[in-house]
Design a protein around this motif. Sequence first.
Motif, PDB file in Angstrom:
ATOM      1  N   LYS A   2      74.483  64.575  23.932  1.00 41.35           N
ATOM      2  CA  LYS A   2      74.179  65.882  23.373  1.00 41.35           C
ATOM      3  C   LYS A   2      73.644  65.736  21.956  1.00 41.35           C
ATOM      4  N   GLN A   3      72.605  66.498  21.680  1.00 40.34           N
ATOM      5  CA  GLN A   3      72.030  66.494  20.350  1.00 40.34           C
ATOM      6  C   GLN A   3      72.228  67.878  19.740  1.00 40.34           C
ATOM      7  N   GLU A   4      72.147  67.944  18.428  1.00 36.68           N
ATOM      8  CA  GLU A   4      72.152  69.226  17.744  1.00 36.68           C
ATOM      9  C   GLU A   4      70.999  70.053  18.310  1.00 36.68           C
ATOM     10  N   HIS A   5      71.258  71.317  18.557  1.00 34.89           N
ATOM     11  CA  HIS A   5      70.208  72.181  19.118  1.00 34.89           C
ATOM     12  C   HIS A   5      69.317  72.705  17.996  1.00 34.89           C
ATOM     13  N   VAL A   6      68.082  72.230  17.990  1.00 34.10           N
ATOM     14  CA  VAL A   6      67.083  72.640  17.010  1.00 34.10           C
ATOM     15  C   VAL A   6      65.881  73.157  17.785  1.00 34.10           C
ATOM     16  N   VAL A   7      65.341  74.284  17.363  1.00 34.53           N
ATOM     17  CA  VAL A   7      64.166  74.823  18.052  1.00 34.53           C
ATOM     18  C   VAL A   7      62.900  74.192  17.460  1.00 34.53           C
ATOM     19  N   PRO A   8      61.789  74.226  18.214  1.00 35.28           N
ATOM     20  CA  PRO A   8      60.529  73.709  17.666  1.00 35.28           C
ATOM     21  C   PRO A   8      60.106  74.480  16.415  1.00 35.28           C
ATOM     22  N   LEU A  67      64.568  75.957  27.522  1.00 36.97           N
ATOM     23  CA  LEU A  67      63.459  76.879  27.307  1.00 36.97           C
ATOM     24  C   LEU A  67      63.871  77.845  26.205  1.00 36.97           C
ATOM     25  N   TRP A  68      62.958  78.103  25.285  1.00 32.55           N
ATOM     26  CA  TRP A  68      63.230  79.013  24.182  1.00 32.55           C
ATOM     27  C   TRP A  68      62.399  80.273  24.345  1.00 32.55           C
ATOM     28  N   VAL A  69      62.879  81.354  23.762  1.00 30.68           N
ATOM     29  CA  VAL A  69      62.083  82.570  23.690  1.00 30.68           C
ATOM     30  C   VAL A  69      60.958  82.330  22.686  1.00 30.68           C
ATOM     31  N   GLY A  80      57.064  85.247  25.760  1.00 29.05           N
ATOM     32  CA  GLY A  80      57.505  84.577  26.982  1.00 29.05           C
ATOM     33  C   GLY A  80      58.543  83.536  26.649  1.00 29.05           C
ATOM     34  N   ASP A  81      58.576  82.469  27.467  1.00 32.86           N
ATOM     35  CA  ASP A  81      59.458  81.352  27.165  1.00 32.86           C
ATOM     36  C   ASP A  81      58.673  80.055  27.292  1.00 32.86           C
ATOM     37  N   CYS A  82      59.148  79.066  26.585  1.00 31.99           N
ATOM     38  CA  CYS A  82      58.533  77.736  26.639  1.00 31.99           C
ATOM     39  C   CYS A  82      59.575  76.762  26.139  1.00 31.99           C
ATOM     40  N   GLY A  83      59.576  75.564  26.732  1.00 29.44           N
ATOM     41  CA  GLY A  83      60.526  74.581  26.258  1.00 29.44           C
ATOM     42  C   GLY A  83      60.604  73.363  27.129  1.00 29.44           C
ATOM     43  N   LEU A  84      61.735  72.696  27.008  1.00 28.63           N
ATOM     44  CA  LEU A  84      61.921  71.351  27.559  1.00 28.63           C
ATOM     45  C   LEU A  84      63.184  71.328  28.405  1.00 28.63           C
ATOM     46  N   THR A  85      63.031  70.970  29.684  1.00 31.26           N
ATOM     47  CA  THR A  85      64.176  70.915  30.587  1.00 31.26           C
ATOM     48  C   THR A  85      64.149  69.622  31.381  1.00 31.26           C
ATOM     49  N   PRO A  86      65.329  69.043  31.666  1.00 32.82           N
ATOM     50  CA  PRO A  86      65.368  67.868  32.541  1.00 32.82           C
ATOM     51  C   PRO A  86      65.071  68.308  33.980  1.00 32.82           C
ATOM     52  N   GLN A  87      64.156  67.612  34.632  1.00 35.00           N
ATOM     53  CA  GLN A  87      63.795  67.938  36.014  1.00 35.00           C
ATOM     54  C   GLN A  87      63.740  66.656  36.831  1.00 35.00           C
ATOM     55  N   GLU A  88      64.301  66.720  38.019  1.00 35.99           N
ATOM     56  CA  GLU A  88      64.268  65.570  38.921  1.00 35.99           C
ATOM     57  C   GLU A  88      63.142  65.757  39.929  1.00 35.99           C
ATOM     58  N   VAL A  89      62.272  64.764  39.994  1.00 42.26           N
ATOM     59  CA  VAL A  89      61.188  64.757  40.973  1.00 42.26           C
ATOM     60  C   VAL A  89      61.243  63.422  41.706  1.00 42.26           C
ATOM     61  N   GLU A  90      61.454  63.500  43.000  1.00 43.68           N
ATOM     62  CA  GLU A  90      61.479  62.312  43.856  1.00 43.68           C
ATOM     63  C   GLU A  90      62.408  61.233  43.295  1.00 43.68           C
ATOM     64  N   GLY A  91      63.615  61.668  42.874  1.00 44.58           N
ATOM     65  CA  GLY A  91      64.654  60.742  42.451  1.00 44.58           C
ATOM     66  C   GLY A  91      64.591  60.287  41.006  1.00 44.58           C
ATOM     67  N   VAL A  92      63.599  60.738  40.255  1.00 43.60           N
ATOM     68  CA  VAL A  92      63.463  60.348  38.843  1.00 43.60           C
ATOM     69  C   VAL A  92      63.571  61.599  37.977  1.00 43.60           C
ATOM     70  N   THR A  93      64.415  61.542  36.947  1.00 39.49           N
ATOM     71  CA  THR A  93      64.564  62.674  36.033  1.00 39.49           C
ATOM     72  C   THR A  93      63.740  62.424  34.780  1.00 39.49           C
ATOM     73  N   ASP A  94      62.888  63.385  34.485  1.00 35.13           N
ATOM     74  CA  ASP A  94      62.072  63.370  33.273  1.00 35.13           C
ATOM     75  C   ASP A  94      62.268  64.690  32.546  1.00 35.13           C
ATOM     76  N   GLU A 113      49.481  76.724  22.855  1.00 34.65           N
ATOM     77  CA  GLU A 113      50.041  76.588  21.505  1.00 34.65           C
ATOM     78  C   GLU A 113      51.543  76.290  21.571  1.00 34.65           C
ATOM     79  N   ALA A 114      52.246  77.018  22.450  1.00 37.17           N
ATOM     80  CA  ALA A 114      53.690  76.813  22.584  1.00 37.17           C
ATOM     81  C   ALA A 114      53.997  75.456  23.214  1.00 37.17           C
ATOM     82  N   ALA A 115      53.266  75.103  24.275  1.00 31.38           N
ATOM     83  CA  ALA A 115      53.514  73.823  24.955  1.00 31.38           C
ATOM     84  C   ALA A 115      53.226  72.643  24.035  1.00 31.38           C
TER      85      ALA A 115
END
Length: 172
Positions: A2-8, A67-69, A80-94, A113-115
């Motif tokens: 876990k890291q400190e939660h900081v927004v972009p 994802l942040w507002v 809207g929302d934009c952000g960074l989430t862990p996602q598993e695709v075909e057995g690999v989490t990125d 701009e947000a991405a």
Amino acid sequence: MKQEHVVPAPTPRLAFRPMEVDDLDDMAAILGDPDVMRYYPRPKTRDEARGWIDWNQRLYRQEGHGLWVVTLRSTGEFVGDCGLTPQEVEGVTDVEVGYHVRADLQGHGYATEAATACRDHARDVLGVRRLIAIIHPDNVPSQRVAEKSGLAYERDATYRGTQSVRIYAAAL
């Protein structure tokens, strides 16, 4: 880890903040919009939008990101929302960069701009080494956003067992 939660950091036009329960009306409207959600299995219900907020708040605590507002800096208006989430695709989490922009605000470069801000945050603050975007094969506007934010088409894949998706990726 876990890291400190900081927004972009804010961009010239946009600001980021954590999603809160008070955002339910805005999140239910965007996630329930058939235009915004046309490449998802279906629009989300209000209860599912509440679950979306809960999921992101859990990610903030567990991962230090989610994802942040996204709001307009000039007015505070919800984009809207934009952000960074862990996602598993075909057995690999990125870490995935994801984005939703209100239908009436699409086409103004806000998603790109947000991405791009989230990509830089992933690299510079979180130390992420690889970033992906999971995109429906027919969602050309989202593919363009991924490309403009520095991700390139990598491969076709199966997501969640059944969905055919395109994976865009970048080494950071």
